[in-house]
Structures are given as structure tokens and as C-alpha cells.
Scaffold this motif. Structure first.
Motif, PDB file in Angstrom:
ATOM      1  N   UNK A   1       2.050  -7.017   4.898  1.00 11.81           N
ATOM      2  CA  UNK A   1       2.862  -7.347   3.729  1.00 11.81           C
ATOM      3  C   UNK A   1       2.270  -6.747   2.456  1.00 11.81           C
ATOM      4  N   UNK A   2       0.968  -6.441   2.473  1.00 12.70           N
ATOM      5  CA  UNK A   2       0.358  -5.781   1.327  1.00 12.70           C
ATOM      6  C   UNK A   2       0.928  -4.381   1.138  1.00 12.70           C
ATOM      7  N   UNK A   3       1.332  -3.758   2.241  1.00 12.00           N
ATOM      8  CA  UNK A   3       2.008  -2.459   2.173  1.00 12.00           C
ATOM      9  C   UNK A   3       3.454  -2.660   1.750  1.00 12.00           C
ATOM     10  N   UNK A   4       4.116  -3.612   2.392  1.00 13.11           N
ATOM     11  CA  UNK A   4       5.519  -3.880   2.083  1.00 13.11           C
ATOM     12  C   UNK A   4       5.686  -4.350   0.640  1.00 13.11           C
ATOM     13  N   UNK A   5       4.809  -5.269   0.206  1.00 14.63           N
ATOM     14  CA  UNK A   5       4.901  -5.789  -1.157  1.00 14.63           C
ATOM     15  C   UNK A   5       4.701  -4.704  -2.198  1.00 14.63           C
TER      16      UNK A   5
ATOM     17  N   UNK B   1       9.489   4.405  -1.600  1.00 15.33           N
ATOM     18  CA  UNK B   1       8.764   3.177  -1.285  1.00 15.33           C
ATOM     19  C   UNK B   1       9.644   2.112  -0.664  1.00 15.33           C
ATOM     20  N   UNK B   2      10.956   2.174  -0.901  1.00 13.78           N
ATOM     21  CA  UNK B   2      11.857   1.316  -0.136  1.00 13.78           C
ATOM     22  C   UNK B   2      11.766   1.692   1.340  1.00 13.78           C
ATOM     23  N   UNK B   3      11.727   3.000   1.606  1.00 18.77           N
ATOM     24  CA  UNK B   3      11.531   3.444   2.986  1.00 18.77           C
ATOM     25  C   UNK B   3      10.205   2.968   3.541  1.00 18.77           C
ATOM     26  N   UNK B   4       9.155   3.022   2.707  1.00 17.25           N
ATOM     27  CA  UNK B   4       7.843   2.535   3.146  1.00 17.25           C
ATOM     28  C   UNK B   4       7.898   1.056   3.497  1.00 17.25           C
ATOM     29  N   UNK B   5       8.531   0.268   2.627  1.00 14.00           N
ATOM     30  CA  UNK B   5       8.614  -1.173   2.856  1.00 14.00           C
ATOM     31  C   UNK B   5       9.426  -1.487   4.104  1.00 14.00           C
ATOM     32  N   UNK B   6      10.574  -0.818   4.230  1.00 16.31           N
ATOM     33  CA  UNK B   6      11.446  -1.052   5.379  1.00 16.31           C
ATOM     34  C   UNK B   6      10.733  -0.705   6.683  1.00 16.31           C
TER      35      UNK B   6
END
Length: 402
Positions: free
Chosen positions: A42-46, A333-338
Motif C-alpha cells: 500500500x506504500x506503493x499504491x498510496x 501513477x494511476x497505472x502504478x497504483x492499479x
């Protein structure tokens, strides 16, 4: 290339280090806070979600601020976020620190892309953008591996303290080298918003979400994948990240060079090859040599898409590019989070540490389909929505590029 591009690259180096270093430290952070690796993800997603929402927010807030001053303010926010992460007593506070730091990310690269493109001749714009992003890629060769090594030996908190110091260096670089450019006049927020009525801008952003998301699906979980599946020692994650970073540097420079010559063919080749390589990573992850080669290829093919995608957004929103450019960084970064979230889902579901590679392959293939669709619409002239440049007078258009 103007010296100011070096300043932008320095800032990008610090931002790139904090974005990617967490991937090599997920096991240490998870152990320290007593959470699972998917939870630590979640640290990556956040961070990625913070970039996605922070990019337009900070850009809008900075519309009345000269670009150099805004870049300096963003680096200050970046420093505060990393100090908070370094001192966080509990996982939730560290997550907040990551989000605070991420708020600077999208606007810095978005505004920086516009500044970089405005410093050079039109036929060199993609190359100038690539030069700025070189700081981000070099971070993965130097900053991320060094930060991972520091985190594994001296503690991950020391890593984030060092990253905060990098932010100070980046702030000084922007203050010293970026010229004082007056705020662009004549282009209002409604002009900036008009870019999102252009179907080609939206398609380019969707390609960004899916294409680079494919990279993060695999790379977010590179530490457990390489240690539990490939059989590498924990210390090997450092040099594996160096290989990934070297691939990124090469892919970024190649993508920038050829995007100025043949943008869409560059996207076809990079996205198609990326999808294939990610699918093969499910198999090559079981062999040390093959997995190391695959990590290089993922970095190269993934970042070969960055300059052409960023340039395509600027091309189709060139009458009012600042907000669209920043939002496209948020789209990365939306792609990263997804993808980080989807990767954690398939791991938690029991499909193993290689399962995120299939997620990445599907995302990259979907981006390729959108690229083909975008080109077809462009050829037929059926893409709907106004071209933003046509809605802004020529003299105002020049002002946007400062």
C-alpha cells in the motif's frame, strides 16, 4: 541542451529515488511494522494515488505562481514528506508521509515537462523531456540501489532521511539553474481544462495508465519474487534494481530519440514487446540469469514509452499543456497504483509471486490496443473534441511555452 535541464534532472533524481526505493525495502518495512508484504505494498499504491490526485491539484494551485517558484515549493513539500516517512512511528503515519511526498511528484514532472519542452526547438521537445526524465531513470541505477543497500544495513529510516537530503539538493539545483520565467499570461484554467475534451489526449492518458502499469505490476514485488522464486539472496535485490535502472536509462533515451521521428511506431514496438516480456517473466523468474535479463528488458521497454506518451499529450494539448502534462504524470501513477493493487490481490489469492507478471502483460497488451485505435482515429480524422491549440490565439500559445 540548456543547463536548466540539469536542474530538472536533479529534482527528478530525488523524486525517482523515493518513488522506487520502497520496492526494494518492502520486506524490511513489513517486518518492522508487523504487516504482510501485500499490506506494505500500500506504500506503493498510496504514493501512486497521491501523485494521481496531487498532479492536477498542485498544478491548479500553482497556475498563478511563476513556474520556477512552483517547482521550488514542490521540492519543499517533497522534503517534508520524506522526513515524515523517516520518523513515522506507525505504518499509517509512514503512509501519510508517502502521500505528502507524492503530492509534489506529478506537478513537478508535469510543469517540468512544459518548461523543458519550452527551452528547445520544436523538433527536440521529446529529447528535452527525456533529458529531464533521465534523472528519474538514473535514480534507479544509483539512488534506488544505494538506498536499498542503506536500508538493508543501516535501516530503512536512514534511507528516507537521505532521500530528504536529496530533495534539498534538488531544491538548490532548481533555485540556481532554472531561469526566472514569468507566469504564462492569457491561458486560464478553462483553457487548460479544454484539453480533456480532446479524445486523443484521453487515449494517450489511458495508454499511460495501462502501459506503465504493466511495468509496476511486476516490479513492485521484485524483492519477494527474486528471493523466493529465482533464489537470489536478499542482498542481490540491490544489483537487480541497478539492472532495472540501467534498462530504464537506455529505454528512456531511445524512446526520446525515436519519439521525435516516429512516435506511434515507437509505441507499437515498445508496448507489444513489453507485453510479451512480462508474460515470459512468469517462466524466466525461475532462473537467475534469465530473470536478471528480463528485469533489464522490462525497465528498457517500459521507459521507452514515457517520452512518446508525454510528448503525445503535449502535442494534442499544446495550446494549454500544463494541466494535461501534469495529469498524464498522474496517469502513470494511476497505472502504478492499479497494478500494485492487482499484483497484491493475485499474490494474496495464493497464485504466487510470479502472478503479477500476467497482470502486467494484460495491461501492456491493452495499452497496445489503445495505441492502434488512437492511430486509426487520427488517420480517419474522427477523433472528437476541439484541438486546444485552436482555441488559444497564437500569441497566447507562445506565452504558454514561455
Amino acid at each position: 541542451m540548456p543547463l536548466a535541464l540539469l536542474a530538472l534532472a536533479i529534482g527528478a533524481f530525488g523524486i525517482g529515488t523515493t518513488e522506487f526505493v520502497i520496492m526494494g525495502l518492502l520486506p524490511e518495512v513489513a517486518s518492522d511494522y508487523g504487516v504482510s508484504i501485500p499490506t506494505a505494498g500500500y506504500l506503493v499504491t498510496g504514493y501512486a494515488l497521491g501523485v494521481m490526485f496531487g498532479a492536477p491539484l498542485m498544478t491548479v494551485l500553482g497556475t498563478r505562481v511563476p513556474r520556477k517558484r512552483m517547482l521550488m515549493l514542490l521540492m519543499g513539500l517533497f522534503i517534508v514528506g520524506n522526513l515524515l516517512s523517516a520518523l513515522a512511528p506507525v505504518f499509517s503515519v509512514m503512509l501519510i508521509g508517502r502521500v505528502v511526498a507524492s503530492l509534489a511528484h506529478g506537478a513537478f514532472f508535469g510543469i517540468g515537462s512544459v518548461v523543458a519542452a519550452g527551452l528547445v526547438a520544436p523538433h527536440k521537445k521529446a529529447g528535452a523531456i527525456a533529458m529531464m526524465f533521465t534523472g528519474l531513470t538514473v535514480a534507479n541505477v544509483v539512488g534506488v540501489p544505494l538506498g536499498t543497500l542503506i536500508g538493508q544495513t543501516a535501516g530503512w529510516r536512514v534511507t528516507f532521511a537521505v532521500v530528504a537530503v536529496l530533495g534539498v539538493v534538488g531544491l538548490a539545483g532548481v533555485a540556481k539553474l532554472v531561469p526566472d520565467v514569468p507566469r504564462a499570461e492569457g491561458v486560464r484554467l478553462r483553457h487548460e481544462m479544454a484539453a480533456f475534451k480532446n479524445a486523443q489526449v484521453l487515449l494517450a492518458m489511458a495508454m499511460t495508465v495501462l502501459g506503465f502499469g504493466g511495468v509496476f505490476a511486476a516490479i513492485t514485488y521484485i524483492a519477494p519474487m527474486m528471493t523466493h522464486v529465482a533464489g537470489f539472496a536478499d542482498g542481490s535485490v540491490t544489483w537487480l534494481l541497478v539492472l532495472f535502472g540501467l534498462g530504464m536509462v537506455g529505454g528512456n533515451l531511445v524512446g526520446g530519440r525515436f519519439a521525435d521521428r516516429a512516435l506511434m511506431p515507437m509505441l507499437y514496438i515498445s508496448l507489444g514487446a513489453l507485453s510479451v516480456v512480462l508474460a515470459l517473466f512468469t517462466l524466466t523468474a525461475h532462473d537467475k540469469i534469465a530473470s536478471a535479463v528480463t528485469v533489464v528488458l522490462i525497465g528498457a521497454l517500459g521507459f521507452a514509452t514515457v517520452p512518446p506518451l508525454q510528448k503525445r499529450v503535449l502535442d494534442h494539448a499544446h495550446g494549454a499543456p500544463t494541466l494535461a502534462s501534469a495529469v498524464n504524470i498522474g496517469a502513470f501513477n494511476l497505472g502504478n497504483a492499479l497494478s500494485a493493487w492487482l499484483g497484491g490481490v493475485v499474490i494474496a489469492a495464493g497464485y504466487g509471486y510470479t502472478a503479477p507478471n500476467w497482470v502486467g502483460a494484460v495491461l501492456a497488451a491493452a495499452a497496445l490496443v489503445l495505441a492502434v485505435l488512437s492511430a486509426a482515429l487520427e488517420r480517419r480524422g474522427t477523433a472528437t473534441g476541439p484541438v486546444v491549440a485552436g482555441s488559444v490565439p497564437t500569441e497566447q500559445r507562445a506565452a504558454v511555452h514561455d
